[in-house]
Write an enzyme that holds these catalytic residues in place. Sequence first.
Site, mmCIF file in Angstrom:
data_model
loop_
_atom_site.group_PDB
_atom_site.id
_atom_site.type_symbol
_atom_site.label_atom_id
_atom_site.label_comp_id
_atom_site.label_asym_id
_atom_site.label_seq_id
_atom_site.Cartn_x
_atom_site.Cartn_y
_atom_site.Cartn_z
ATOM 1 N N VAL A 160 -0.782 -1.149 -7.876
ATOM 2 C CA VAL A 160 -1.442 -1.164 -6.736
ATOM 3 C C VAL A 160 -2.767 -0.682 -7.227
ATOM 4 O O VAL A 160 -3.019 0.076 -7.907
ATOM 5 C CB VAL A 160 -0.960 -0.575 -5.357
ATOM 6 C CG1 VAL A 160 0.332 -1.075 -5.060
ATOM 7 C CG2 VAL A 160 -0.796 0.964 -5.510
ATOM 8 N N SER A 161 -4.183 -1.219 -6.593
ATOM 9 C CA SER A 161 -5.212 -0.867 -6.632
ATOM 10 C C SER A 161 -5.375 0.604 -6.089
ATOM 11 O O SER A 161 -4.483 0.947 -5.448
ATOM 12 C CB SER A 161 -6.321 -1.784 -6.103
ATOM 13 O OG SER A 161 -6.162 -3.301 -6.584
ATOM 14 N N LEU A 162 -6.421 1.213 -6.586
ATOM 15 C CA LEU A 162 -6.998 2.456 -6.020
ATOM 16 C C LEU A 162 -7.177 2.348 -4.368
ATOM 17 O O LEU A 162 -6.479 3.373 -3.909
ATOM 18 C CB LEU A 162 -8.233 3.024 -6.514
ATOM 19 C CG LEU A 162 -7.961 3.431 -8.410
ATOM 20 C CD1 LEU A 162 -9.432 3.607 -8.924
ATOM 21 C CD2 LEU A 162 -6.987 4.229 -8.692
#
Length: 192
Positions: free
Chosen positions: A8-10
């Site tokens: 997942v992205s930040l």
Amino acid sequence: MRIGYVRVSLNEQNWDMQLDALKERGVEKIFQEKMTGKRDDRPELQRCLDTLRKGDELVIYKLDRLGRSTFKLLELTKHFEEEGIDLISIMDGIDTSTPVGRFFFRTMASIAELERDIIAERTKAGVKAAKARGRVGGRPETPKKDLERALRMYDCNEYSVPDIVERTGVSKATIYRAIKKRNEKTGGIVNG
């Protein structure tokens, strides 16, 4: 062995949907990472890749979880093919353990290679056109007076290289190149 990778992205906080989809596919070991897909130095992805062996399957939720660039994806899939590892992307409907899946990826690889070749040709043509008009690429040359000042500051041993960079605007690499060049000419002797 079925090995999974989720990312997942930040700013994206939840990977439950990816985990559920991988578990539904019978994935035995899952590597999880919270990091942007633009970076190539993702530690969990590297651990996942190091774990994979011939005959294993890497299961991902979607291709963009592995990488954002077509080039990176094709580089990885080429590695998988060479190592005898199959790639399954659930949402993209890709399974390289099937003839159609392998065909799809080989076709994508060919298109990406063609795209890289076209970009390289355009770049060469652009450079040639710029040279014909008298333009030269690269960084602008450091003014001689600035470089001489930086070297004098270096020689007096009163300033650190970061201080010299800050005061003169001459890059650290340029300073070190000039010192090396000067030392090669003088045999390491500095004229005070």
